[in-house]
Design a protein around this motif. Structure first.
Motif: not given
Length: 140
Positions: A118-129, A131-136, A21-28
């Protein structure tokens, strides 16, 4: 006899699925909105037992028409919005432990956590993208 001071029992920790649950920055897709809301619900498994299932609702914004492709890198910046238009999306998915699956063959991934090395907090998608989780905003 001296009384033993016992620490209070630990607070009930939220299930790990709730960390999605949260908001994310999508690198793509820089500057596009990415939000996930996770809701625990009751379901019945194949053996008619009640089980907890975690449903995820994904919401956000993208530029360009729906179905433009899964590897298009377009920011939701002023130039792209003028050229392609801004659209909103919403879809459902399922969270199980550290995995997320929207059932569309694209949005499948694993939760990445700095605590787990891991080097970041968020989601590592299977396509390599990623999503970096933003702080609450509620956190100090």
């Amino acid at each position: 006899s001296p009384s033993l001071l016992l620490p209070p029992p630990p607070a009930s920790a939220a299930p790990s699925e709730m960390r999605f649950t949260g908001t994310y920055d999508d690198l793509l897709h820089p500057s596009c909105v990415r939000m996930i809301t996770v809701v625990p619900t009751q379901a019945v498994d194949a053996k008619s037992r009640k089980v907890k299932v975690f449903r995820a609702t994904f919401r956000g914004t993208d530029v360009g028409p729906a179905g433009i492709g899964d590897k298009v890198m377009l920011a939701c910046d002023e130039e792209s919005i003028k050229k392609y238009g801004l659209r909103e999306f919403e879809f459902e998915g399922r969270i199980e432990g550290g995995s997320v699956d929207a059932g569309d063959g694209i949005h499948e991934g694993e939760y990445a956590s700095v605590k787990d090395g891991d080097s970041f907090e968020g989601i590592r998608w299977k396509d390599g993208n990623r999503w970096i989780k933003k702080p609450n905003v509620d956190e100090p």
